[in-house]
Design a protein around this motif. Sequence first.
Motif, PDB file in Angstrom:
ATOM      1  N   GLY A  11       0.821  -1.206   0.000  1.00 48.71           N
ATOM      2  CA  GLY A  11       0.000   0.000   0.000  1.00 48.71           C
ATOM      3  C   GLY A  11       0.856   1.257   0.000  1.00 48.71           C
ATOM      4  O   GLY A  11       0.566   2.210  -0.733  1.00 48.71           O
ATOM      5  N   LEU A  36       2.314   1.843  -3.376  1.00 47.98           N
ATOM      6  CA  LEU A  36       1.297   2.433  -4.256  1.00 47.98           C
ATOM      7  C   LEU A  36       1.133   3.931  -3.959  1.00 47.98           C
ATOM      8  O   LEU A  36       0.905   4.731  -4.856  1.00 47.98           O
ATOM      9  CB  LEU A  36      -0.052   1.727  -4.073  1.00 47.98           C
ATOM     10  N   GLY A  37       1.272   4.261  -2.667  1.00 46.59           N
ATOM     11  CA  GLY A  37       1.144   5.664  -2.252  1.00 46.59           C
ATOM     12  C   GLY A  37       2.289   6.539  -2.724  1.00 46.59           C
ATOM     13  O   GLY A  37       2.187   7.770  -2.726  1.00 46.59           O
ATOM     14  N   LEU A  89      -7.211   7.916  -4.503  1.00 48.11           N
ATOM     15  CA  LEU A  89      -7.638   7.118  -3.347  1.00 48.11           C
ATOM     16  C   LEU A  89      -8.983   6.431  -3.568  1.00 48.11           C
ATOM     17  O   LEU A  89      -9.154   5.248  -3.235  1.00 48.11           O
ATOM     18  CB  LEU A  89      -7.706   8.046  -2.124  1.00 48.11           C
ATOM     19  N   ALA A 117      -8.980   3.383  -5.711  1.00 47.22           N
ATOM     20  CA  ALA A 117      -8.288   2.311  -4.976  1.00 47.22           C
ATOM     21  C   ALA A 117      -9.205   1.708  -3.920  1.00 47.22           C
ATOM     22  O   ALA A 117      -9.295   0.477  -3.782  1.00 47.22           O
ATOM     23  CB  ALA A 117      -7.025   2.864  -4.322  1.00 47.22           C
ATOM     24  N   LEU A 146      -7.013  -2.517  -9.877  1.00 50.22           N
ATOM     25  CA  LEU A 146      -6.689  -2.691  -8.454  1.00 50.22           C
ATOM     26  C   LEU A 146      -7.604  -3.731  -7.808  1.00 50.22           C
ATOM     27  O   LEU A 146      -7.165  -4.493  -6.940  1.00 50.22           O
ATOM     28  CB  LEU A 146      -6.793  -1.355  -7.708  1.00 50.22           C
ATOM     29  N   ILE A 203      -3.311  -2.866   3.044  1.00 48.75           N
ATOM     30  CA  ILE A 203      -2.925  -2.268   1.752  1.00 48.75           C
ATOM     31  C   ILE A 203      -3.552  -0.872   1.647  1.00 48.75           C
ATOM     32  O   ILE A 203      -2.879   0.102   1.312  1.00 48.75           O
ATOM     33  CB  ILE A 203      -3.392  -3.155   0.564  1.00 48.75           C
ATOM     34  N   VAL A 204      -4.844  -0.800   1.981  1.00 51.48           N
ATOM     35  CA  VAL A 204      -5.543   0.489   1.898  1.00 51.48           C
ATOM     36  C   VAL A 204      -4.966   1.477   2.907  1.00 51.48           C
ATOM     37  O   VAL A 204      -4.715   2.641   2.590  1.00 51.48           O
ATOM     38  CB  VAL A 204      -7.062   0.285   2.122  1.00 51.48           C
ATOM     39  N   LEU A 209      -1.749   2.806   1.755  1.00 58.62           N
ATOM     40  CA  LEU A 209      -1.969   3.814   0.705  1.00 58.62           C
ATOM     41  C   LEU A 209      -2.376   5.160   1.321  1.00 58.62           C
ATOM     42  O   LEU A 209      -1.967   6.222   0.862  1.00 58.62           O
ATOM     43  CB  LEU A 209      -3.061   3.305  -0.246  1.00 58.62           C
TER      44      LEU A 209
END
Lengths: 492, 152
Positions: free
Chosen positions: A178, A181-182, A208, A211, A423, A440-441, A444
């Motif tokens: 995450g 990805l960020g 965001l 995602a 995603l 993961i979220v 991110l």
Amino acid sequence: MEFQTFQAIPEAFLQVMSLTCLAWIAIGTIVGILFGAAPGLTATTAVALFTPITFYMPLNVSLSFLMGVYCGGFYAGSIPAILINTPGAPGNAATVMDGYPMAKKGRAGEALGHSIVASWLGGTASAFALLIFAPLIASMALQFGAPEYFAVAVMGLVCIAGVSGKCLAKGVAGAAIGMVLGTVGMDPIDGLPRFTFGNLNLMGGIALIPALVGLFAITEVLAKAEMIGVSTGEEIICQVKRALPPLKDYITYKYLLIKSIVIGIVVGAIPGTGPTIASWMSYNEAKRTSKHPELFGTGIPEGIIASESSNNAVTGGALIPLLTLGVPGDTVTAVLLGALMIQGITPGPMLMVEHYDIVAQLLIILLVANMVMLAMGLLGSKYFPYILKIPFQVLMPIVAVLCITGGYAVNTSFFDAMMVVVLGSCGYLLVKLGFPVAPIVLGLILGPIIEPNMRRALVGEDLNPLVFISTPISAGLILLSFVLLYFMKRRG
Amino acid sequence: MNCKDQDVFSGGLLILFALPGYFCAAQIENLKVSKLSGAFFPDVCFTVMLVCGLILIRQGLQREEKIPLPSINWPKLLPVVGVLIAYVLIMEYVGFIISTMAFMLCCMYAFGVRRKKILLSVPIITAFGVYYLFGKAFMIVLPGLSDLGMFQ
């Protein structure tokens, strides 16, 4: 630093009591109940799915809608738990123990009634806890600098990585995925592009909302797609008569109720824990201290009251670290954090100081949403079996349309709509391999908070890594993170 | 090495993702005045992934009872993913309403719905319902036929 705690409340009350806000709270609660009760969907999916439409709403309206979804969704997971022996969300799993046996005895209405009243009491009490404790925690957090923010965010990630999956290493790896990805897009300090591979759509980073929608909602659609033709074999109990439970039960079980609510608030306020732990802890505690523990699991009100009051007490509890530290208490609040950020609100101690009016509105909305939830739960219980009968072959394509539309709508971008699919598909494969989605979220969301604070702290101290343990608060938080990691590892 | 163990496979996947990640991070431009380059934080994340990957491989190899790789029903899954991708791609060209109706029809058919009444009514209601809900209630204009120069 002074908080304008009580002065802001009457004004917030007047703002929330507008017809528009009340209508959106009601719509949100209905949507939350539908999603929480519908097979395969959860409150998290609902909040993720409907966040894009709030982007264009005024702040108080969007908060009204999202809080309605949040409260309704949290409660509604108990409906399938009672009527089909399958919890709508992990937090309602303990409700199955006594809810379904009670329904099997022909007392489904009473079980649903206990569930809604206990949820309302838990949710309302937790809103008051938020009112009292949030300013206290925020006043401590005002002393935070870059090392402390880094430490708090790391602790949030460690907690959620540890509890959201079966394997700690996969949880931590999920958080790292995450955070990677960020990092896509412009470097927050140097302003240079990273991992964009020449694609202009990636210059602003991975949005965001696509995602969130992809990772939480598309994964559900794909999971259901794989289950086509597989019968769950659950019997739906359709006979729901009286919904209002005997109120004397709540006088008899007052200590059980208070204990369960306190457990819910405290557990909810610990970042990364959530309703599953809270409801099971309360259920076990109720059973342990009961005069007739052998009756638990046979369909008694205590089991439902303990688990549901605790489950909904998490709603206010989980908002405490979110609003005061900017660290979500559980998965739904992680999505709520994203929703607040797209409205331009950055939760944290400064929010409490500079915009206490927003926090006060949120509190009032939470209280009103719980009232609306109670009314809908009592009035609508006869119709709940129909929600459970919606065939997922029809429901899931509608959810997929809402996902793609939501992904497109925020920036009117087909690239974002495609990101939802990409995603979501990647997230689904990761879930199949045992990687939990929540870290993961959260990675991110928290990555862009962790990175600049980490770099600023290091550069400010001439790259000395000891800066993170140079103050008592950051040292304590880092130490606590390691202790939590150790215990989670030991727990297996 | 038993790659059929879920942890070994997952660990290998993490390492396979982290190693090219270092390479890509090394390509990030660096301002000479910065003490820490933009690659610093991604490198930290890739290192965490690498370590987790190694832990998972070790865990998988040491465990006597192997965790089998997940069974994925590709024949059911791939058509849905394909239809989702096609939905986004064709929406750009034919607008929201037509693409949504086509998507819902294909998706429900793939999910096993065979009743003509449902196959026809649900896509029409959903497409027009969402289009007008977003357009009128939320003021979000979805791509329509007018974007293509039709019905203007």
